[in-house]
Enzyme design. Structure first.
Site, PDB file in Angstrom:
ATOM      1  N   ALA A  57       0.841  -1.200   0.000  1.00  0.00           N
ATOM      2  CA  ALA A  57       0.000   0.000   0.000  1.00  0.00           C
ATOM      3  C   ALA A  57       0.870   1.243   0.000  1.00  0.00           C
ATOM      4  O   ALA A  57       1.760   1.388   0.849  1.00  0.00           O
ATOM      5  CB  ALA A  57      -0.918  -0.008   1.219  1.00  0.00           C
ATOM      6  N   GLY A 114      16.903  -0.095  15.529  1.00  0.00           N
ATOM      7  CA  GLY A 114      16.929  -0.640  14.161  1.00  0.00           C
ATOM      8  C   GLY A 114      17.301  -2.110  14.076  1.00  0.00           C
ATOM      9  O   GLY A 114      16.571  -2.964  14.585  1.00  0.00           O
ATOM     10  N   ASP A 120      12.141  10.720  19.671  1.00  0.00           N
ATOM     11  CA  ASP A 120      12.322   9.364  19.130  1.00  0.00           C
ATOM     12  C   ASP A 120      13.015   8.476  20.176  1.00  0.00           C
ATOM     13  O   ASP A 120      12.582   7.349  20.438  1.00  0.00           O
ATOM     14  CB  ASP A 120      13.147   9.440  17.834  1.00  0.00           C
ATOM     15  CG  ASP A 120      13.455   8.072  17.270  1.00  0.00           C
ATOM     16  OD1 ASP A 120      12.573   7.485  16.623  1.00  0.00           O
ATOM     17  OD2 ASP A 120      14.578   7.576  17.495  1.00  0.00           O
ATOM     18  N   LYS A 139      11.618   5.175  22.479  1.00  0.00           N
ATOM     19  CA  LYS A 139      12.359   3.912  22.621  1.00  0.00           C
ATOM     20  C   LYS A 139      12.624   3.607  24.096  1.00  0.00           C
ATOM     21  O   LYS A 139      12.593   2.448  24.523  1.00  0.00           O
ATOM     22  CB  LYS A 139      13.659   3.992  21.826  1.00  0.00           C
ATOM     23  CG  LYS A 139      13.389   4.012  20.307  1.00  0.00           C
ATOM     24  CD  LYS A 139      14.595   4.488  19.533  1.00  0.00           C
ATOM     25  CE  LYS A 139      14.324   4.485  18.037  1.00  0.00           C
ATOM     26  NZ  LYS A 139      15.364   5.161  17.265  1.00  0.00           N
TER      27      LYS A 139
HETATM   28  N1  LIG Z   1      14.371   4.919   8.680  1.00  0.00           N
HETATM   29  C1  LIG Z   1      14.843   4.308   9.730  1.00  0.00           C
HETATM   30  O1  LIG Z   1      16.044   4.267   9.936  1.00  0.00           O
HETATM   31  C2  LIG Z   1      13.920   3.643  10.713  1.00  0.00           C
HETATM   32  C3  LIG Z   1      14.484   2.799  11.682  1.00  0.00           C
HETATM   33  C4  LIG Z   1      13.645   2.172  12.609  1.00  0.00           C
HETATM   34  C5  LIG Z   1      12.288   2.357  12.543  1.00  0.00           C
HETATM   35  N2  LIG Z   1      11.776   3.206  11.589  1.00  0.00           N
HETATM   36  C6  LIG Z   1      10.319   3.371  11.573  1.00  0.00           C
HETATM   37  O2  LIG Z   1       9.816   2.717  10.423  1.00  0.00           O
HETATM   38  C7  LIG Z   1       8.704   3.423   9.920  1.00  0.00           C
HETATM   39  C8  LIG Z   1       8.982   3.823   8.493  1.00  0.00           C
HETATM   40  O3  LIG Z   1      10.142   4.604   8.456  1.00  0.00           O
HETATM   41  P1  LIG Z   1      10.773   5.110   7.073  1.00  0.00           P
HETATM   42  O4  LIG Z   1      12.092   5.699   7.399  1.00  0.00           O
HETATM   43  O5  LIG Z   1      10.687   4.024   6.067  1.00  0.00           O
HETATM   44  O6  LIG Z   1       9.763   6.285   6.731  1.00  0.00           O
HETATM   45  P2  LIG Z   1       9.494   6.967   5.300  1.00  0.00           P
HETATM   46  O7  LIG Z   1       8.925   8.290   5.599  1.00  0.00           O
HETATM   47  O8  LIG Z   1      10.694   6.848   4.442  1.00  0.00           O
HETATM   48  O9  LIG Z   1       8.377   6.005   4.686  1.00  0.00           O
HETATM   49  C9  LIG Z   1       7.019   6.031   5.004  1.00  0.00           C
HETATM   50  C10 LIG Z   1       6.248   5.846   3.713  1.00  0.00           C
HETATM   51  O10 LIG Z   1       4.885   5.655   4.003  1.00  0.00           O
HETATM   52  C11 LIG Z   1       4.147   6.350   3.020  1.00  0.00           C
HETATM   53  N3  LIG Z   1       2.785   6.585   3.497  1.00  0.00           N
HETATM   54  C12 LIG Z   1       2.340   7.552   4.323  1.00  0.00           C
HETATM   55  N4  LIG Z   1       1.018   7.434   4.527  1.00  0.00           N
HETATM   56  C13 LIG Z   1       0.618   6.375   3.816  1.00  0.00           C
HETATM   57  C14 LIG Z   1      -0.626   5.724   3.619  1.00  0.00           C
HETATM   58  N5  LIG Z   1      -1.733   6.178   4.196  1.00  0.00           N
HETATM   59  N6  LIG Z   1      -0.674   4.653   2.830  1.00  0.00           N
HETATM   60  C15 LIG Z   1       0.449   4.185   2.236  1.00  0.00           C
HETATM   61  N7  LIG Z   1       1.659   4.747   2.377  1.00  0.00           N
HETATM   62  C16 LIG Z   1       1.741   5.824   3.170  1.00  0.00           C
HETATM   63  C17 LIG Z   1       4.945   7.590   2.732  1.00  0.00           C
HETATM   64  O11 LIG Z   1       4.606   8.129   1.483  1.00  0.00           O
HETATM   65  C18 LIG Z   1       6.361   7.037   2.773  1.00  0.00           C
HETATM   66  O12 LIG Z   1       6.785   6.575   1.508  1.00  0.00           O
HETATM   67  C19 LIG Z   1       8.487   4.601  10.870  1.00  0.00           C
HETATM   68  O13 LIG Z   1       7.564   4.203  11.866  1.00  0.00           O
HETATM   69  C20 LIG Z   1       9.846   4.803  11.488  1.00  0.00           C
HETATM   70  O14 LIG Z   1       9.788   5.384  12.755  1.00  0.00           O
HETATM   71  C21 LIG Z   1      12.552   3.827  10.663  1.00  0.00           C
HETATM   72  N1  LIG Z   2      15.205   8.314  13.165  1.00  0.00           N
HETATM   73  C1  LIG Z   2      15.661   7.161  13.865  1.00  0.00           C
HETATM   74  C2  LIG Z   2      15.447   5.938  13.035  1.00  0.00           C
HETATM   75  C3  LIG Z   2      15.660   4.694  13.802  1.00  0.00           C
HETATM   76  O1  LIG Z   2      14.667   4.495  14.750  1.00  0.00           O
HETATM   77  C4  LIG Z   2      17.138   7.312  14.169  1.00  0.00           C
HETATM   78  O2  LIG Z   2      17.768   8.254  13.700  1.00  0.00           O
HETATM   79  O3  LIG Z   2      17.671   6.488  14.911  1.00  0.00           O
HETATM   80 NA    NA Z   3      15.966  -3.618  17.073  1.00  0.00          NA
END
Ligand SMILES: NC(=O)c1ccc[n+]([C@@H]2O[C@H](COP(=O)([O-])OP(=O)(O)OC[C@H]3O[C@@H](n4cnc5c(N)ncnc54)[C@H](O)[C@@H]3O)[C@@H](O)[C@H]2O)c1
Ligand SMILES: N[C@@H](CCO)C(=O)O
Ligand code: NA
Length: 443
Positions: free
Chosen positions: A49, A138, A205, A209
């Site tokens: 999605a 992560g 953030d 955690k």
């Molecule tokens: N990036 C990291 O290093 C990291 C690490 C650990 C956890 N996370 C967590 O993982 C999750 C995703 O992080 P990310 O970095 O991939 O974020 P991101 O912003 O790169 O990706 C989120 C995606 O979801 C899409 N989106 C938003 N609303 C939507 C909807 N209604 N339907 C479908 N798609 C939708 C956005 O367009 C975007 O592409 C977050 O909860 C973040 O906290 C990220």
């Molecule tokens: N924004 C977060 C992603 C991982 O949770 C970070 O910088 O660690």
């Molecule tokens: Na982890």
């Protein structure tokens, strides 16, 4: 979005294809066989999605998998992976999935840290499973070790660097003198930062955690509101310099400690002695210290942010949940024979070597030694000649006395090294080979 027809197939619906989601999609498509083998039953990604199917992504998702109807996907999948982030949409989609008994894997710490207990309650009611290893640190396996490996112990303290963006910024400021804004922009470019990086730099953030870590470590529900939170926006270049001058480094730490009367959860910039193991955690790396009554101190280290590393934690949860729900047994086989992989003899090992020897102290000896190494395809990275030492321990420049030579080689094959050492021992100018030790430098 293709329909899943075969009832034996374990179906996955992925919500969100950003930094992490795109890498999860890639693994589920490119490594489908491996993942199915690990689960013990065929696994299939049935849809992804997204908000806009035309958006270019880190990995090009096959068009037939893309959908803008997240709810329909949630209603069809055996397991829903939520990687949209944020509270509202992500929260209601997770609720919807758990409500119908589907398993959920998410990396959404913000949601877990405020509505974790409520979502777990819905899961308990329907018998659904909710996992979120990616939400804290992560790629580092930290939640499962706390929940499972340490379940027979009492955890008293958890202290960690759990935000990659802020560690990256502080490290860049400390080592290169980079400006805050430049370091933040780089962290965003590398996919470490949250969609709104305020959550990173203000400490929210890390606070989310800390709440999750405290909840699991102390078996008591905490939310982000229980966490004292101070970010890094007030940390100046002068603070970093002054700390360095006194032998400290500044790190943003998330700390959860248990007291007899309760728990203290806090996130703030902290001066750490440079000799502390957490002080050596560089760049976007994370590390979490856990102290338990019987286990004592433990440390978990690895990549805490970035799409690809984080996708590893998501996939780990996915395989573990799928195995539990559909695998041939609840547990992974104790000893897997999935791959035919022979144990190779030590002669095929490749590493670097340190050789300490005593040679005749005269012209041309070093060249002769170097030639022996070259003849066996062993190249020299560095060479030291600490000085000629006579029997009474005095430095002696007399040509008849031996000279000590210490060589570190580049990576070489054990077989070639063995031949080299044998030849060196037979060389007239080599009085003795005192030590041969292996050196591990490369990761
Ligand atoms: N990036 C990291 O290093 C990291 C690490 C650990 C956890 N996370 C967590 O993982 C999750 C995703 O992080 P990310 O970095 O991939 O974020 P991101 O912003 O790169 O990706 C989120 C995606 O979801 C899409 N989106 C938003 N609303 C939507 C909807 N209604 N339907 C479908 N798609 C939708 C956005 O367009 C975007 O592409 C977050 O909860 C973040 O906290 C990220
Ligand atoms: N924004 C977060 C992603 C991982 O949770 C970070 O910088 O660690
Ligand atoms: Na982890």
């Amino acid at each position: 979005m293709p329909a899943a027809t075969d009832a034996n197939v374990f179906t996955i619906g992925l919500l969100g294809a950003g930094n992490v989601g795109a890498q999860v999609a890639r693994t589920l498509v490119e490594e489908r066989e491996l993942i199915s083998a690990r689960v013990g039953t065929p696994v299939k990604l049935i849809g992804v999605a997204v908000r806009d199917p035309e958006t270019p992504r880190d990995w090009k998702i096959p068009g037939e998998l893309l959908t803008t109807d997240a709810e329909a996907l949630v209603d069809q999948a055996d397991l829903v992976v939520e990687l949209i982030g944020g509270m509202e949409t992500a929260g209601s989609l997770i609720e919807r999935a758990l409500g119908r008994g589907a398993a959920v894997v998410t990396g959404n710490k913000a949601l877990l840290a405020s509505r974790g207990a409520e979502l777990q309650a819905i899961a308990a009611e329907t018998g659904a499973v909710l996992r979120y290893e990616a939400a804290v640190a992560g790629a580092i396996p930290i939640l499962r070790p706390i929940e499972e490996s340490l379940s027979g112990d009492r955890i008293t303290k958890v202290m960690g660097i759990v935000n990659g963006t802020t560690n990256y910024i502080l490290d860049q400021m400390d080592t290169t003198g980079a400006a805050f804004a430049d370091a933040l922009a780089e962290a965003q470019k590398l996919g470490y930062a949250e969609a709104d990086p305020t959550a990173d730099v203000e400490g929210h953030d890390a606070a989310a955690k800390a709440a999750i870590l405290g909840t699991l470590a102390f078996h008591a529900p905490f939310t982000i509101d229980d966490v004292y939170c101070q970010g890094i926006t007030e940390v100046t270049a002068e603070d970093i310099e002054a700390a360095a001058a006194s032998g400290y480094v500044i790190k943003l730490l998330a700390i959860a400690e248990k007291r007899a009367e309760g728990a203290i959860l806090r996130v703030h910039p902290t001066l750490l002695p440079r000799t502390h193991p957490l002080a050596s955690v560089r760049g976007a790396f994370n590390a979490v210290f856990v102290v338990a009554e019987n286990a004592g101190e433990l440390m978990f280290y690895g990549q805490g942010a970035g799409g690809t590393p984080t996708s590893s934690a998501v996939m780990g949860d996915l395989v573990s949940v799928a195995r539990r729900l559909r695998g041939p047994s609840a547990e992974a086989p104790a000893i897997s024979s999935e791959v035919e992989l022979p144990a190779l003899p030590i002669e095929q090992a490749e590493t670097q070597y340190y050789i300490d020897m005593e040679v005749a102290d005269r012209e041309g000896v070093i060249a002769e030694v170097a030639r022996v190494l070259a003849d066996h395809h062993v190249s020299i990275e560095s060479m030291r000649q600490p000085g000629s030492v006579s029997v009474d321990g005095e430095v002696d420049t007399d040509n008849d006395a031996g000279a000590q030579v210490q060589i570190v080689t580049h990576r070489a094959r054990e077989r070639d090294l063995d031949d080299t050492v044998a030849t060196l021992k037979g060389l007239g100018v080599v009085k003795s080979v005192n030590s041969v030790l292996r050196v591990e430098v490369e990761q």
